[in-house]
Write an enzyme that holds these catalytic residues in place. Structure first.
Site, mmCIF file in Angstrom:
data_model
loop_
_atom_site.group_PDB
_atom_site.id
_atom_site.type_symbol
_atom_site.label_atom_id
_atom_site.label_comp_id
_atom_site.label_asym_id
_atom_site.label_seq_id
_atom_site.Cartn_x
_atom_site.Cartn_y
_atom_site.Cartn_z
ATOM 1 N N GLY A 23 0.849 -1.196 0.000
ATOM 2 C CA GLY A 23 0.000 0.000 0.000
ATOM 3 C C GLY A 23 0.879 1.238 0.000
ATOM 4 N N GLY A 26 3.974 0.940 2.530
ATOM 5 C CA GLY A 26 4.975 -0.044 2.118
ATOM 6 C C GLY A 26 5.719 0.416 0.879
ATOM 7 C CG PHE A 127 -10.607 17.002 5.151
ATOM 8 C CD1 PHE A 127 -10.957 17.248 3.838
ATOM 9 C CD2 PHE A 127 -10.477 15.679 5.564
ATOM 10 C CE1 PHE A 127 -11.170 16.201 2.951
ATOM 11 C CE2 PHE A 127 -10.689 14.621 4.685
ATOM 12 C CZ PHE A 127 -11.037 14.880 3.382
ATOM 13 C CG ASP A 230 -3.502 -10.539 6.900
ATOM 14 O OD1 ASP A 230 -4.566 -10.673 7.534
ATOM 15 O OD2 ASP A 230 -3.403 -10.775 5.677
ATOM 16 C CD GLN A 249 -11.485 8.651 12.009
ATOM 17 O OE1 GLN A 249 -10.952 8.483 10.919
ATOM 18 N NE2 GLN A 249 -11.219 9.701 12.771
ATOM 19 C CG HIS A 251 -15.736 8.549 7.710
ATOM 20 N ND1 HIS A 251 -16.768 9.321 7.230
ATOM 21 C CD2 HIS A 251 -14.594 9.116 7.266
ATOM 22 C CE1 HIS A 251 -16.255 10.322 6.521
ATOM 23 N NE2 HIS A 251 -14.942 10.222 6.529
ATOM 24 C CG LEU A 261 -15.498 7.340 3.133
ATOM 25 C CD1 LEU A 261 -15.806 7.409 4.607
ATOM 26 C CD2 LEU A 261 -14.046 7.674 2.879
ATOM 27 C CB THR A 263 -14.434 12.056 0.862
ATOM 28 O OG1 THR A 263 -13.524 12.939 1.524
ATOM 29 C CG2 THR A 263 -15.084 12.822 -0.277
ATOM 30 C CD GLU A 264 -13.589 15.052 7.797
ATOM 31 O OE1 GLU A 264 -13.734 13.997 8.430
ATOM 32 O OE2 GLU A 264 -12.699 15.874 8.048
ATOM 33 N NE ARG A 295 -12.708 11.799 9.137
ATOM 34 C CZ ARG A 295 -11.878 11.251 8.254
ATOM 35 N NH1 ARG A 295 -11.288 10.105 8.536
ATOM 36 N NH2 ARG A 295 -11.673 11.834 7.098
ATOM 37 C CG HIS A 362 -12.889 5.535 7.955
ATOM 38 N ND1 HIS A 362 -13.049 5.194 6.625
ATOM 39 C CD2 HIS A 362 -12.075 6.615 7.972
ATOM 40 C CE1 HIS A 362 -12.345 6.037 5.875
ATOM 41 N NE2 HIS A 362 -11.738 6.888 6.664
ATOM 42 C CD GLU A 395 -6.010 1.853 8.682
ATOM 43 O OE1 GLU A 395 -6.009 2.270 7.508
ATOM 44 O OE2 GLU A 395 -7.040 1.448 9.256
ATOM 45 N NE ARG A 406 -7.323 8.259 9.691
ATOM 46 C CZ ARG A 406 -7.769 8.655 8.495
ATOM 47 N NH1 ARG A 406 -7.179 9.643 7.849
ATOM 48 N NH2 ARG A 406 -8.803 8.063 7.943
ATOM 49 C CG LEU A 412 -3.956 9.423 2.047
ATOM 50 C CD1 LEU A 412 -4.527 10.157 0.827
ATOM 51 C CD2 LEU A 412 -3.621 7.984 1.654
HETATM 52 C C1 LIG Z 1 -12.708 4.511 1.977
HETATM 53 C C2 LIG Z 1 -11.531 5.139 2.655
HETATM 54 C C3 LIG Z 1 -11.160 6.429 2.349
HETATM 55 C C4 LIG Z 1 -10.062 7.018 2.953
HETATM 56 N N1 LIG Z 1 -9.727 8.297 2.625
HETATM 57 C C5 LIG Z 1 -8.645 8.853 3.196
HETATM 58 C C6 LIG Z 1 -8.237 10.178 2.850
HETATM 59 O O1 LIG Z 1 -8.874 10.848 2.039
HETATM 60 N N2 LIG Z 1 -7.144 10.674 3.426
HETATM 61 C C7 LIG Z 1 -6.396 9.960 4.324
HETATM 62 O O2 LIG Z 1 -5.396 10.474 4.787
HETATM 63 N N3 LIG Z 1 -6.741 8.718 4.654
HETATM 64 C C8 LIG Z 1 -7.846 8.145 4.121
HETATM 65 N N4 LIG Z 1 -8.200 6.866 4.474
HETATM 66 C C9 LIG Z 1 -7.278 6.074 5.283
HETATM 67 C C10 LIG Z 1 -6.128 5.565 4.438
HETATM 68 O O3 LIG Z 1 -6.560 5.321 3.133
HETATM 69 C C11 LIG Z 1 -5.515 4.281 4.973
HETATM 70 O O4 LIG Z 1 -5.273 4.413 6.318
HETATM 71 C C12 LIG Z 1 -4.184 3.995 4.280
HETATM 72 O O5 LIG Z 1 -4.366 3.987 2.905
HETATM 73 C C13 LIG Z 1 -3.543 2.714 4.725
HETATM 74 O O6 LIG Z 1 -2.362 2.509 3.970
HETATM 75 P P1 LIG Z 1 -1.317 1.398 4.327
HETATM 76 O O7 LIG Z 1 -0.152 1.562 3.430
HETATM 77 O O8 LIG Z 1 -1.054 1.394 5.765
HETATM 78 O O9 LIG Z 1 -2.070 0.039 4.026
HETATM 79 P P2 LIG Z 1 -2.907 -0.506 2.763
HETATM 80 O O10 LIG Z 1 -3.011 0.451 1.660
HETATM 81 O O11 LIG Z 1 -4.134 -1.063 3.332
HETATM 82 O O12 LIG Z 1 -1.988 -1.671 2.245
HETATM 83 C C14 LIG Z 1 -1.801 -2.867 2.942
HETATM 84 C C15 LIG Z 1 -0.909 -3.744 2.126
HETATM 85 O O13 LIG Z 1 -0.527 -4.869 2.876
HETATM 86 C C16 LIG Z 1 -0.654 -6.032 2.096
HETATM 87 N N5 LIG Z 1 -0.901 -7.152 2.999
HETATM 88 C C17 LIG Z 1 -1.765 -7.194 4.031
HETATM 89 N N6 LIG Z 1 -1.710 -8.399 4.615
HETATM 90 C C18 LIG Z 1 -0.782 -9.129 3.945
HETATM 91 C C19 LIG Z 1 -0.279 -10.451 4.064
HETATM 92 N N7 LIG Z 1 -0.712 -11.297 5.002
HETATM 93 N N8 LIG Z 1 0.658 -10.866 3.204
HETATM 94 C C20 LIG Z 1 1.096 -10.046 2.222
HETATM 95 N N9 LIG Z 1 0.656 -8.788 2.066
HETATM 96 C C21 LIG Z 1 -0.272 -8.337 2.924
HETATM 97 C C22 LIG Z 1 -1.788 -5.749 1.148
HETATM 98 O O14 LIG Z 1 -1.687 -6.539 0.003
HETATM 99 C C23 LIG Z 1 -1.553 -4.275 0.845
HETATM 100 O O15 LIG Z 1 -0.630 -4.155 -0.199
HETATM 101 C C24 LIG Z 1 -9.321 6.283 3.888
HETATM 102 C C25 LIG Z 1 -9.695 4.996 4.210
HETATM 103 C C26 LIG Z 1 -10.818 4.447 3.645
HETATM 104 C C27 LIG Z 1 -11.281 3.098 4.111
#
Ligand SMILES: Cc1cc2nc3c(=O)[nH]c(=O)nc-3n(C[C@H](O)[C@H](O)[C@H](O)COP(=O)(O)OP(=O)(O)OC[C@H]3O[C@@H](n4cnc5c(N)ncnc54)[C@H](O)[C@@H]3O)c2cc1C
Ligand code: SF4
Ligand code: SF4
Ligand code: FES
Lengths: 595, 248
Positions: A23, A26, A127, A230, A249, A251, A261, A263-264, A295, A362, A395, A406, A412
């Site tokens: 994500g 990472g 926001f 995980d 949280q 939302h 969702l 968005t806000e 929120r 959320h 996250e 948050r 992001l």
């Molecule tokens: C609908 C929605 C809208 C949002 N909008 C906003 C916004 O506008 N602004 C903001 O700041 N935040 C927003 N957020 C929050 C934000 O998007 C997330 O907190 C953030 O994207 C999480 O990113 P991450 O890199 O931590 O994980 P993720 O993007 O969730 O990535 C997790 C990664 O881990 C991998 N993974 C997980 N488990 C395993 C496993 N067992 N083995 C191998 N790979 C694994 C997955 O494949 C994935 O690649 C929003 C959240 C939601 C739900």
């Protein structure tokens, strides 16, 4: 995967650094490492651009001084500290807010297609919880946006730049468990290729958990189906603590029924919530910030409206988000994705009719505790002990910049600021000889335990049924409002669910693209996260931020101005001090949180 | 009650793929095809398909739904069932890994080939690079692609030459970077597409446009690339003519 797996019949692949998760967080970490010449791999259970970051809509909050040339990162820091209800670590928040502009400009240079103002600078929208001049100067506009598809734009941009730097990906590989040696160091993970079923010990000098959130512990969530916690499941099973797990949280605006969702940013652009009487009720609960209060505050107000009989629809179980007064042109230009989602999942075109919404799970504020370099630690008697070889970002981690609540757009920012910081740190550390000792045969066998047990199961409980049970317990007993006696029931129910999770029946034993196996392993992770959440919620006897208790309605700074640290080996909670020592300024002292 | 026919193939146990019939009791509300699949999977956990966001933004669950490519998660069952029947098959033209899961290697390879990243040879400023709203507007309809492969796998030209014809999805992205005023490698990008296959295998069949779940128009982007290639050529020819064919 025929037969009992052990060290000798699986492959070992060796890396300097291994990032579990493709994500935003990472891939920001891997980008830093891809440039370093170290042997690195990103392991992701889905192709990286299918990660949940792609769903983020509203934007990334940062004082880049575009909407307001006088904006100041310290104001952003103040808002974040206040938003956290004072249990966000001020040194980490200071780092995020001050480093933020650099990280956002970097994204722009990488090609992120931000929306623009007339003068060509990055577009920023208001926001919730944003202010100027430390809360004294009115609403700020601080969230940088690419229409309402900021997460998509960010994730694709990061993937593209990883391709450019030649980063190494193990796509559609599922990480099962951490390998921990006798010195309590992490030496890598056991993982398998979802496509072929090939199992491997991915051995690494540094392992970064960037596995995202776990919203799927609840029945109703804005999170993707793959958000099953995980990484946290793995670290809890390895006996490491999780911090602030009671802080989830909700939302305010999940689409009623579907959970998707909106968005806000909708409220940032001028939309507002109404009840069955057509009243703009947030004016009553938050006279100043109204619909743009924190929120947690808005979500609770909505639930109260519904409980008091002013909900909408035949079951009076939701409220409405009104946008039609903004006009078609603004909606199409600023919120095109929302119009699409609303038509698909609510059957409503917001140009003409309001969207039915309810507070929906959320975001996980808690996670693996880390310092600002992403280094994970456990903590005992007020001393933080680094866990050699283990890092976490995004996250999944709790660094902690979000505390008890948050602010929108801060996740992001968290991903890219701390993803980068972890990458830089790991690079330096490894180049100066950092690393861990070997793991032995038994250590590796332990990490293969779950896989072997499932593969050898001939009877047992159904994954889908147990999952539904778990999600309902969490939804009913650990939602927006919480009460001790109900939570105790919830904790009991989870004990039973744990037995079932230990005895799941894997119907499908095949190797190629076996999603039955993946879902069973994910369910066991959901359980770890759910239990940590449940016990932490039950033990924090106060209301703060997102954690609202009927039986302890007040914030209790005397006893609970602290992090909670859940210890999975004892199933108990410890307290950990919050950092009140930013480096360049005085700390913001706790105040009553009013909007 | 509707009849759902699903393409099944597990390379470990099946010599040939087959269609499996399920009778499905629709709930009293309309549901998406993905929800239907999730329900069927509860009774038969061996059915395999990809899914993640369940809201049409991650691009995981492209499949052929009653003969037309689309995303299962945003396709309402009521809109696609014909005579109470629903047929689900993997995206056509790519090797099947199992059931509804296809091997996307070739698709991603074409994406990587067009250098899908911004290239700018000038030093980065301390702030963002400026871009006017109207220049930014040029990226609308391009950057939103979710790499679901619905378009490329509906394109006959891509079926025949998946290794040489870049295909609509990657060409849309090629144009996304050509159209970006911040990218300085337009010429190089055009050059790399000027062979007889990369772009010119598109014969304007338009399947790509009719299936794109995000409402994007790869055919239009391909048209833009072709016309830029033409102008470029003409431009080159003029230079050659004016200096007597000698190029420095
Ligand atoms: C609908 C929605 C809208 C949002 N909008 C906003 C916004 O506008 N602004 C903001 O700041 N935040 C927003 N957020 C929050 C934000 O998007 C997330 O907190 C953030 O994207 C999480 O990113 P991450 O890199 O931590 O994980 P993720 O993007 O969730 O990535 C997790 C990664 O881990 C991998 N993974 C997980 N488990 C395993 C496993 N067992 N083995 C191998 N790979 C694994 C997955 O494949 C994935 O690649 C929003 C959240 C939601 C739900
Ligand atoms: S218009 Fe071109 S790219 Fe699109 S389907 Fe037809 S041949 Fe393929
Ligand atoms: S252009 Fe449309 S159909 Fe093609 S990959 Fe992108 S989103 Fe999918
Ligand atoms: S599951 Fe993400 S597009 Fe359908």
């Amino acid at each position: 995967m025929v037969g009992h797996l052990n060290k000798d019949n699986i492959h070992t692949l060796e890396f300097d650094a291994l990032i579990v998760g493709g994500g935003g967080s990472g891939m920001r970490t891997s980008l830093e490492l891809a440039k370093s010449g170290l042997k690195t791999a990103v392991v992701s259970k889905v192709f990286p651009t299918r990660s949940h970051t792609v769903s983020a809509q509203g934007g990334i909050t940062c004082a880049i001084q575009s909407a307001d040339p006088h904006d100041d990162w310290r104001w952003h820091m103040f808002d974040t500290v206040k938003g956290s209800d004072y249990i966000g670590d001020q040194d980490a928040i200071e780092y995020m807010c001050s480093e933020g502009p650099k990280a956002v400009f970097e994204l722009e240079h990488m090609g992120l297609p931000f929306s623009r103002f007339e003068n060509g600078r990055i577009y920023q929208r208001p926001f919730g919880g944003q202010s100027k001049d430390f809360g004294n100067g009115g609403q700020a506009s601080r969230t940088c946006a690419a229409a309402d598809r900021t997460g998509h734009a960010l994730l694709h941009t990061l993937y593209q730049n990883n391709v450019k730097e030649g980063a190494n990906f193990l796509n559609e590989w599922f990480a099962v468990d951490l390998v921990k040696n006798k010195f309590n160091e992490i030496t890598g993970v056991i993982a398998f290729s979802i496509e072929s079923g090939e199992v491997a010990y991915l051995k690494s000098r540094a392992t970064v958990l960037a596995t995202g959130g776990a919203g799927r512990i609840y029945a109703s969530t804005t999170n993707a189906l793959i958000n099953t916690g995980d990484g946290l499941g793995m670290s809890l099973r390895a006996g490491f603590p999780a911090q602030d797990m009671e802080m989830w949280q909700f939302h305010p605006t999940g689409i009623h029924g579907a959970g998707s969702l909106v968005t806000e940013g909708c409220r940032g652009e001028g939309g507002y919530l109404i009840n069955a009487d057509g009243e703009r009720f947030m004016e009553r609960y938050a006279p100043n910030a109204k619909d743009l209060a924190g929120r947690d505050v808005v979500a609770r107000s909505m639930v109260l409206e519904i409980l008091e009989g002013r909900g909408c629809g035949p079951n009076k179980d939701h409220v409405l988000l009104k946008l039609d007064h903004l006009g078609e042109e603004i909606l199409n230009a600023k919120l095109p994705g929302i119009c699409e989602l609303s038509k698909t999942f609510a059957g409503v075109d917001p140009v003409y009719k309001p969207i039915p919404v309810v507070p929906t799970c959320h975001y996980m504020m808690g996670g693996t505790p880390t310092n600002i370099h992403g280094q994970a630690f456990s903590s005992e008697n007020e001393v933080d002990n680094e866990i050699p070889g283990l890092f976490s970002v995004g996250e999944a981690a709790c660094v902690s910049v979000h505390g008890a609540n948050r602010l929108g757009g801060n996740s992001l920012l968290d991903l890219v600021v701390f993803g980068r910081a972890a990458g830089l740190h790991i690079n330096e550390d490894l180049k100066s000889g950092g690393g861990v000792e070997e793991a032995n045969i038994d250590d590796i066998e332990s990490a293969l335990y779950r896989l072997n047990k499932l593969n050898e199961s001939n009877s047992g409980f159904e994954v889908a049924e147990v999952k539904r049970e778990l999600q309902e317990v969490m939804q009913n007993f650990f939602g927006v409002f919480r009460r001790g006696e109900y939570m105790e029931k919830g904790v009991k129910a989870l004990e039973e669910i744990r037995d079932k999770c230990d005895n799941l029946h894997l119907h499908d034993k095949s190797d190629s693209f076996n999603t039955n196996r993946v879902e069973a392993l994910e369910l066991q992770n959901l359980l770890e996260v759910a239990e940590a959440t449940a016990i932490s919620s039950l033990k924090r006897n106060e209301s703060r931020g997102a954690h609202a208790r009927d039986d302890f309605p007040e914030r209790d700074d005397e006893n609970w101005l602290c992090h909670s640290l859940y210890d999975p080996t004892k199933k108990d909670l410890r307290k950990r001090q919050v950092n009140f020592q930013p480096n360049t300024m005085e700390a913001f002292p706790p105040k009553v949180r009013a909007y | 009650m509707i009849e759902v026919n699903i393409y099944r193939y597990n390379p470990e146990t099946d010599r040939f793929p087959y269609m499996q019939k399920f009778n499905f009791e629709m709930p009293d509300r309309d549901i998406m095809v993905l929800e239907l699949l999730n329900s069927l999977k509860e009774s038969d956990p061996t059915i395999s398909y990809r899914r993640s966001c369940r809201e049409g933004v991650c691009g995981s669950d492209g499949m052929s739904i009653n003969g037309k490519n689309g995303l299962a998660c945003i396709t309402p069952v009521s809109e696609v069932t014909k005579g109470n029947k629903l047929e689900l098959r993997p995206l056509p033209g790519l090797p099947v890994v199992r059931d509804l899961v296809v091997d996307m290697t070739e698709f991603y390879a074409q994406y990587e080939k067009i250098k899908p990243f911004l290239q700018n040879d000038t030093p980065s400023p301390n702030q963002e690079r400026l871009q006017s709203p109207s220049d930014r507007d040029k990226l609308d309809g391009l950057y939103e692609c979710i790499l679901c492969a619905c378009c490329s796998t509906s394109c006959p030209s891509f079926w025949w030459n998946p290794d040489k014809f870049v295909g609509p999805a990657a060409l849309l992205q090629a144009y996304r970077f050509i159209a970006d005023t911040r990218d300085t490698r337009t010429e190089e990008r055009l050059d790399s597409l000027s062979d007889p296959f990369s772009v010119y295998r598109c014969h304007g069949i338009m399947n790509c446009v009719s299936v794109c779940p995000k409402g994007l128009n790869p055919n239009k982007a391909i048209g833009e690339i072709k016309s830029m290639l033409l102008t470029n050529r003409r431009h080159e020819a003029e230079i050659i003519a004016s200096d007597g064919g000698g190029r420095s």
